[in-house]
Design a protein around this motif. Structure first.
Motif, PDB file in Angstrom:
ATOM      1  N   ASP B 462       0.842  -1.196   0.000  1.00  0.00           N
ATOM      2  CA  ASP B 462       0.000   0.000   0.000  1.00  0.00           C
ATOM      3  C   ASP B 462       0.877   1.246   0.000  1.00  0.00           C
ATOM      4  O   ASP B 462       2.033   1.181   0.402  1.00  0.00           O
ATOM      5  CB  ASP B 462      -0.900  -0.005   1.246  1.00  0.00           C
ATOM      6  N   PRO B 463       0.308   2.375  -0.409  1.00  0.00           N
ATOM      7  CA  PRO B 463       1.139   3.581  -0.464  1.00  0.00           C
ATOM      8  C   PRO B 463       1.691   4.005   0.904  1.00  0.00           C
ATOM      9  O   PRO B 463       2.630   4.775   0.973  1.00  0.00           O
ATOM     10  CB  PRO B 463       0.203   4.669  -1.008  1.00  0.00           C
ATOM     11  N   ASN B 464       1.111   3.518   1.983  1.00  0.00           N
ATOM     12  CA  ASN B 464       1.645   3.882   3.305  1.00  0.00           C
ATOM     13  C   ASN B 464       2.724   2.905   3.759  1.00  0.00           C
ATOM     14  O   ASN B 464       3.144   2.920   4.909  1.00  0.00           O
ATOM     15  CB  ASN B 464       0.519   3.954   4.342  1.00  0.00           C
ATOM     16  N   LYS B 466       2.587  -0.381   3.946  1.00  0.00           N
ATOM     17  CA  LYS B 466       2.128  -1.602   4.620  1.00  0.00           C
ATOM     18  C   LYS B 466       1.838  -2.668   3.561  1.00  0.00           C
ATOM     19  O   LYS B 466       1.278  -2.362   2.501  1.00  0.00           O
ATOM     20  CB  LYS B 466       0.847  -1.324   5.415  1.00  0.00           C
ATOM     21  N   PHE B 617       5.344   8.466   2.114  1.00  0.00           N
ATOM     22  CA  PHE B 617       4.221   7.855   1.438  1.00  0.00           C
ATOM     23  C   PHE B 617       4.715   7.500   0.049  1.00  0.00           C
ATOM     24  O   PHE B 617       5.690   8.082  -0.420  1.00  0.00           O
ATOM     25  CB  PHE B 617       3.093   8.916   1.367  1.00  0.00           C
ATOM     26  N   HIS B 620       4.216   9.966  -2.721  1.00  0.00           N
ATOM     27  CA  HIS B 620       4.212  11.209  -1.941  1.00  0.00           C
ATOM     28  C   HIS B 620       2.756  11.517  -1.622  1.00  0.00           C
ATOM     29  O   HIS B 620       1.863  11.084  -2.359  1.00  0.00           O
ATOM     30  CB  HIS B 620       4.804  12.347  -2.802  1.00  0.00           C
ATOM     31  N   THR B 621       2.513  12.261  -0.541  1.00  0.00           N
ATOM     32  CA  THR B 621       1.114  12.608  -0.266  1.00  0.00           C
ATOM     33  C   THR B 621       0.583  13.635  -1.268  1.00  0.00           C
ATOM     34  O   THR B 621      -0.617  13.763  -1.444  1.00  0.00           O
ATOM     35  CB  THR B 621       0.912  13.160   1.159  1.00  0.00           C
TER      36      THR B 621
END
Lengths: 313, 646
Positions: B462-464, B466, B617, B620-621
Motif C-alpha cells: 500500500d502507499p503507506n 504496509k 508515502f 508522496h502525499t
C-alpha cells in the motif's frame, strides 16, 4: 480614494457531503471559516448530540440532570429527545459498550442498537465505534449492513482498519469519518488510501483528533487551520473534505468540566462551568473550520447554535 | 575484575566490575551492532546472558528493534561478576568485495580518462638522483646533499625533509652507492621529501590509494601514479558501524570514554584491511604507495584524523578543520602504508564534507552553465544544486538503508546481491537478478528500490508502506515482528533461508527516501528554482552497479523529471578522490569549489520536518508531484484487470 479591503485569493473549495436522507449537507466553503465577506461561506456547521449505547458512568451530576436520568440507559429515547427537545442537527451514537476492555458488546448487539436509533430519528445519524481498531472493523461490517440506506457517518476509520470499514461504507452507502492523530500529512495519507480503494471524496469527513480546552485544543486548532489553508489556498484536493470533531468525550473528561463547586469553590458553579467548557472548546473548533461538532449538553447545543448564527451573519 | 566470555566465538576478556557490557565487548573486539551508538533506543545490541554476573537497567519501551525473550541490551547492562554471554546478531558482517579492473561496473579504468582536460600530475613525484660522493672538499651532510641536488638539478628550492627518513639515511645512501630515488610531495608552494630509496625506481613502482570513507561503507582503489591505471578496488563495511549507524550516534560514541580512539582504530583497521587486500591482489609492495587521498564526510574525516567531532553536532555546528594538511599515513594509524602521505579532501560545512566536494568535482556541475543537481545518496544524503557560477548544498540524514544497513537481508552491492526485481502484476511472483549472476544472498540498495517500487505498482504494498494483507499470496506472511514478503525462497539462496523484506525494512527505506526528497525540494525552493528547470541530475552513491532511475521516481526518491535528465555516476566520492590523487589541478579545483558553494542548514529549517512527513508515502502525499507514477499505477490496474479476465 475608496478603501477596498484586501481579498484573499482562494484556489480550492471544500466539497459538500450529504449526511442522512433528508438533504442535510456540510462543507461547500469557498473561503476560510465564516469569512462570508470574501465569498461563499458554505453550509453552516452542524451540532450532533452524543448518545451512548450503554449507560454512562462518572458523568457530572449537572450533565446527567440536563440530559435526564430516564433516557441515559436508553439510546433510542435519548436520541429522540435530542431531536425533538434540544434542536440537535444530528445524533452521534457512540458504541463505547463494544470496547473489548469495557462491556465488550457484540457486533450484533451494536447493530441492533444502531438500527433502533436510526429508525427512531429522521435526522442524520453518526455512529462512532470504541476506537479499538480490530473491534471497530468487526462492528462496522454489521452496523454498516443494518443501516443500509441511512447514509450514516461511520467512524473512526484509522490507518489500521480503513480497508474493512471503508469497504463497508462503500458497500452499504455510508460516509466515513477518517481519524488521524493531529497531523495534516497523516490525514492526507488516509484520504488517499481511502479514495484509492474507490471511496468517493464526497463520502469522507476528516476527524483530525480533538483535544479539549486546556488539553491540547491548541494542537487541534492549528492542525485544522493548516488543513483548511492547504485545502482552500493551496488547493490540495485530498484535504478538501469537511471536518468532524468528536469533542464531547474530551471536553467532559477535563477536570474543569467535572469537579464540583464544593471541591473547587474558586471555580464557581459546576453546572455552568461544564457547559462553558464544552461551548468554548466548540467555538474554537468552529473558528478552526469544524463542520460537525459532537457534543453532549443540551444547553451547549443552544449556545453553539446561536454562536454559529451570529458568526455566519 | 570480572571475567567475561563472549559466545559463540568464545572470546574472553577481563573487565572491572561495573563496566558497561557493550564497551567491554567492543574493547575485546567482539563485533556487536549498536546502531544508535549505545544510547538504548535501537535494540540492536541484544545479548543472551548464559551465566551470571550481568545486571541490566530497565529497558525503554520503544525500541526500534523489539526485544526478544530473555535478552539484555548490552548498552544498558553492566558486568557485576564473572559471566558468559551469547552474541545473537553480529550485525553487518565484514565482507570484502573486490572489483577487478575491466569489469563493466567500473565507469572508467584509467583516471586519465576522467580528468576532463586537466593535467595528469599526481602530488607525489619521484626523482632519481646520482649524488657526488662527499669528500674533504665537499663535506656537506647527506640530507643536505640530496636537497642541494634537488635544488640545482630540478629547481626545487623549498623542500623540507621528513625527520623519519634521517635515522637510516646515512647507511642507505652509501649502500646505494649514492644513486637514490627520492619521493617528493608537492603541497601547494611547499615540497616535502618523504622517502629515499636505493637505485632508480622512477620508471615503475609509484602507486596511490584513493579512499572513500563512508559512514557505512569504505572503498579503496589502488591507482598506478605513472600510468593512471586503476589496478584494484575493494570495499567493506566500515567497522565503525558497530559503534553507531549514523554520524550522530558516532559523535555520541566518540564522546564516551575511549570512544574516539576506538572509532579511529575501527576506521583505520578497515582501511588497512582493504589496502592489504588490493596490494595483495595487484602484487604491489606497500612501500611503493606514496600518496593517499581520502574523501569522507566531515565526521568521518575527523574520526580518521582522531579529532573530536563533538562540536559538529552542537549548534552552530562547527568542525575542527575544513582543510586538513597532508599527514604521514603511519601517524594516522594507516600502518599498511609506511611511506605514504594522506590528504583529506576539504569540506564546506559540518554536514557537507569532503565526499561531496570530491563528488561535485567529478560531476559535470562545475563545468556546465546549465543548471544541474548532484545527489549523493548514502547514510547521509547530500545534494548540491547549481552550475559553473554558483552552487548551494545541503545535507540530510537518510540512514544506511541504501547500503543495505538496517534492512533484514540488506547487503552491499557485491556479487550475490539482488540488484534488480520484477514482479508479475497477476501472479505476484518476483523475478530477481543478482550482481554477477551469483546465487542470491541478500538485497542491495538498488535492488531494494526496485523491489519496493515493483511491490507498490503490483499492489502488494500500500502507499503507506504496509503490505497488502488482502492479497492472497504465499509470499506475504506474518512473522514474529510483523508482516513480510518473501523475495526468494530458501531453496534459491546461498544460506538456505528465505530472503524477505519486512515492513520494518520498508519503513526504513521510506524514511530514507522521504528525507532525501524533502531536502531536494527545499534546496530548489531556497534558490527559487522549479524542478523542471533542472537540466540534469547526477546521482552518486553505493546503491549497486546500476540504479533504475524510473523505479527511484516510482517510490518518490527522485523528482518526476524526464528520465533522460538523470544519470548515475556511481561512487562520486571515490571518483573525486582518485582525481585529486592524480592531478594537482583537481586538488586546487576542489578547494576552489568549496569556496564557491553556499551551505543551507536544514536542521534549523522549520519546513523540513513537514516536507519529510509529507514524503513518507509512496510516492508522496502530494500526488500531483508525480504525474508519471500516477499514470503507471493506472496502467497497472488496467493491466491487472485485463490479466484476470483473460
Amino acid at each position: 480614494m475608496v478603501y477596498s479591503p484586501a481579498a484573499e485569493k482562494y484556489n480550492g473549495e471544500i466539497g459538500e457531503v450529504v449526511l442522512g436522507t433528508d438533504g442535510v449537507k456540510v462543507g461547500g466553503q469557498k473561503v476560510l471559516p465564516f469569512q462570508g465577506f470574501e465569498g461563499e461561506a458554505g453550509n453552516h456547521p452542524i451540532i450532533a448530540i452524543e448518545v451512548l449505547d450503554v449507560e454512562p458512568e462518572g458523568w457530572p451530576e449537572a450533565l446527567v440532570e440536563a440530559i435526564g436520568q430516564d433516557v441515559l440507559g436508553d439510546p433510542v429515547a435519548w436520541a429522540k429527545k435530542a431531536q425533538d427537545e434540544w434542536g440537535a442537527d444530528a445524533v452521534c451514537l457512540s458504541l463505547v459498550g463494544t470496547d473489548p476492555n469495557a462491556a465488550d458488546r457484540s457486533p450484533d448487539e451494536a447493530a441492533e442498537t444502531a438500527k433502533a436509533v436510526s429508525d427512531a430519528i429522521s435526522m442524520p445519524l453518526i455512529v462512532y465505534g470504541s476506537g479499538n481498531v480490530e473491534k471497530d472493523a468487526e462492528v462496522f461490517q454489521r452496523v454498516g449492513e443494518v443501516l443500509q440506506g441511512a447514509n450514516a457517518v461511520i467512524g473512526p476509520v484509522k490507518e489500521d482498519n480503513y480497508k474493512t470499514i471503508a469497504a463497508a461504507a462503500m458497500g452499504f452507502g455510508h460516509v466515513v469519518a477518517g481519524e488521524t492523530p493531529i497531523d495534516v500529512n497523516m490525514a492526507k495519507q488516509l484520504n488517499i488510501l481511502m479514495t484509492n480503494l474507490g471511496l468517493p471524496a464526497d463520502k469522507i469527513l476528516v476527524d483530525p483528533s480533538t483535544g479539549a480546552l486546556g488539553y491540547g485544543l491548541d494542537y487541534t486548532f492549528s492542525v485544522m487551520e493548516r488543513d483548511r489553508l492547504s485545502a482552500l489556498l493551496q488547493g490540495d484536493k485530498v484535504l478538501q473534505m469537511p471536518i468532524i470533531n468528536n469533542m464531547a468525550k474530551e471536553a467532559w473528561k477535563s477536570k474543569e468540566a467535572k469537579v464540583s463547586a464544593e471541591e473547587e469553590p474558586a471555580w464557581g458553579d459546576a453546572a455552568e462551568r461544564g457547559i462553558l467548557w464544552e461551548v468554548l472548546t466548540g467555538v474554537a473548533l468552529l473558528m478552526g473550520g469544524a463542520d460537525v461538532l459532537i457534543i453532549r449538553h443540551p444547553k451547549a447545543a443552544d449556545v453553539l447554535h446561536t454562536t454559529i448564527g451570529l458568526l455566519a451573519g | 575484575m570480572a571475567k567475561i566470555r563472549f559466545e559463540p566465538k568464545g572470546i574472553e576478556s577481563e573487565v572491572p566490575e561495573g563496566a558497561n557490557l557493550l564497551e567491554a565487548a567492543h574493547e575485546a573486539d567482539v563485533p556487536i551492532n549498536a546502531t544508535c551508538g549505545g544510547t538504548g533506543v535501537c535494540g540492536t545490541c541484544q545479548l543472551k546472558v548464559l551465566v551470571g554476573g550481568v545486571e541490566e537497567d530497565p529497558t525503554p519501551h520503544h525500541l526500534r528493534h523489539p526485544k526478544s525473550e530473555g535478552t539484555v541490551l548490552a548498552c544498558r547492562a553492566k558486568v557485576t561478576g564473572d559471566a558468559e554471554v551469547l552474541v545473537l546478531d553480529e550485525g553487518l558482517q565484514s565482507m570484502v568485495g573486490v572489483k577487478k579492473r575491466g569489469l563493466s561496473e567500473m565507469l572508467f579504468t584509467n583516471v586519465r580518462d576522467a580528468l576532463a582536460g586537466d593535467e595528469f600530475a599526481p602530488p607525489t613525484r619521484k626523482f632519481h638522483l646520482e649524488l657526488t660522493p662527499p669528500s674533504l672538499d665537499d663535506p656537506t651532510g647527506d640530507a643536505d646533499r640530496i636537497l642541494r641536488e634537488l635544488r640545482s638539478r630540478h629547481g626545487l628550492a623549498e623542500v623540507n625533509i621528513d625527520f623519519d627518513i634521517l635515522p637510516s639515511l646515512s647507511h642507505l645512501v652509501r649502500e646505494a652507492d649514492w644513486k637514490v630515488t627520492v619521493t617528493v610531495l608537492f603541497k601547494g608552494t611547499h615540497c616535502r621529501l618523504t622517502n629515499v630509496e636505493a637505485g632508480d625506481t622512477t620508471s615503475c613502482c609509484q602507486y596511490g590509494v584513493a579512499v572513500d570513507v563512508g559512514t557505512t561503507t569504505v572503498v579503496v582503489q589502488l591507482i598506478n601514479l605513472v600510468s593512471g591505471e586503476i589496478c584494484e578496488e575493494a570495499s567493506d563495511y566500515n567497522d565503525q558501524v558497530r559503534s553507531g549507524e549514523d554520524v550522530i550516534s558516532r559523535i555520541v560514541y566518540a564522546g564516551k570514554g575511549v570512544g574516539l580512539e576506538l572509532l579511529r582504530s575501527q576506521v583505520t583497521d578497515t582501511i588497512n584491511r582493504l589496502v592489504e587486500r588490493v596490494l595483495g591482489e595487484a602484487g604491489v609492495e606497500a612501500s611503493h604507495v606514496s600518496a593517499v587521498v581520502a574523501a569522507g564526510n566531515t565526521t568521518m574525516t575527523h574520526l580518521l584524523l582522531g579529532l573530536p567531532p563533538r562540536y559538529i553536532r552542537e549548534a552552530p555546528y562547527v568542525p575542527t578543520i575544513g582543510f586538513p594538511p597532508w599527514l604521514r599515513a603511519a601517524r594516522l594509524g594507516l600502518t599498511s602504508l609506511p611511506n605514504a602521505y594522506v590528504y583529506c579532501v576539504g569540506s564546506l560545512a559540518s554536514y557537507v564534507g569532503g565526499d561531496i566536494t570530491a563528488g561535485v568535482l567529478a560531476s559535470d556541475l562545475p563545468r556546465s552553465e546549465e543548471l544541474g543537481l548532484y545527489i549523493d545518496v548514502g547514510t547521509n544524503g547530500e545534494m548540491v544544486l547549481g552550475n559553473s557560477d554558483w552552487m548551494v548544498a545541503c545535507s540530510c540524514s537518510a540512514g544506511p538503508a541504501f547500503e543495505g544497513g538496517g534492512i533484514k537481508h540488506g547487503m552491499r552491492a557485491v556479487p550475490g546481491a539482488i540488484d534488480a526485481v520484477e514482479i508479475d502484476p497477476v501472479s505476484l511472483e518476483p523475478t530477481v537478478a543478482t550482481i554477477a549472476g551469483a546465487v542470491p544472498c541478500g538485497i542491495c540498495g538498488s535492488g531494494l528500490i526496485e523491489l519496493v517500487a515493483e511491490m507498490f505498482v503490483a499492489k502488494v504494498l500500500d502507499p503507506n508502506g504496509k503490505l497488502n494483507r488482502q492479497v492472497s499470496s504465499s509470499r506475504i506472511r506474518k512473522a514474529e515482528h510483523g508482516y513480510e514478503y518473501v523475495v526468494a525462497w530458501g531453496a534459491e539462496t546461498t544460506a538456505g533461508d528465505d530472503i524477505v523484506i519486512t515492513e520494518i525494512d520498508i519503513d526504513n527505506l521510506m524514511r530514507a527516501k522521504a528525507a532525501i526528497f524533502a531536502a531536494i525540494t527545499l534546496l530548489a525552493e531556497s534558490v527559487g528554482v522549479q524542478m523542471s528547470e533542472i537540466a540534469r541530475v547526477q546521482i552518486a552513491g553505493g546503491f549497486g552497479a546500476k540504479l533504475n532511475v524510473g523505479k527511484a521516481v516510482t517510490i518518490g526518491l527522485l523528482p518526476d523529471l524526464a528520465r533522460s535528465t538523470f544519470s548515475y555516476v556511481g561512487n562520486g566520492s571515490l571518483t573525486g578522490a582518485s582525481l585529486v590523487l592524480c592531478s594537482a589541478t583537481k586538488l586546487n579545483a576542489s578547494v576552489g569549489l568549496v569556496q564557491k558553494m553556499s551551505y543551507m542548514d536544514l536542521s534549523s529549517n522549520p519546513d523540513f520536518m513537514n516536507r519529510y512527513v509529507s514524503a513518507l508515502f509512496l510516492p508522496h502525499t502530494d500526488t500531483s508531484l508525480f504525474p508519471s507514477v500516477a499514470a503507471e499505477l493506472a496502467d497497472s490496474i488496467k493491466h491487472a484487470a485485463g490479466g484476470e479476465s483473460s
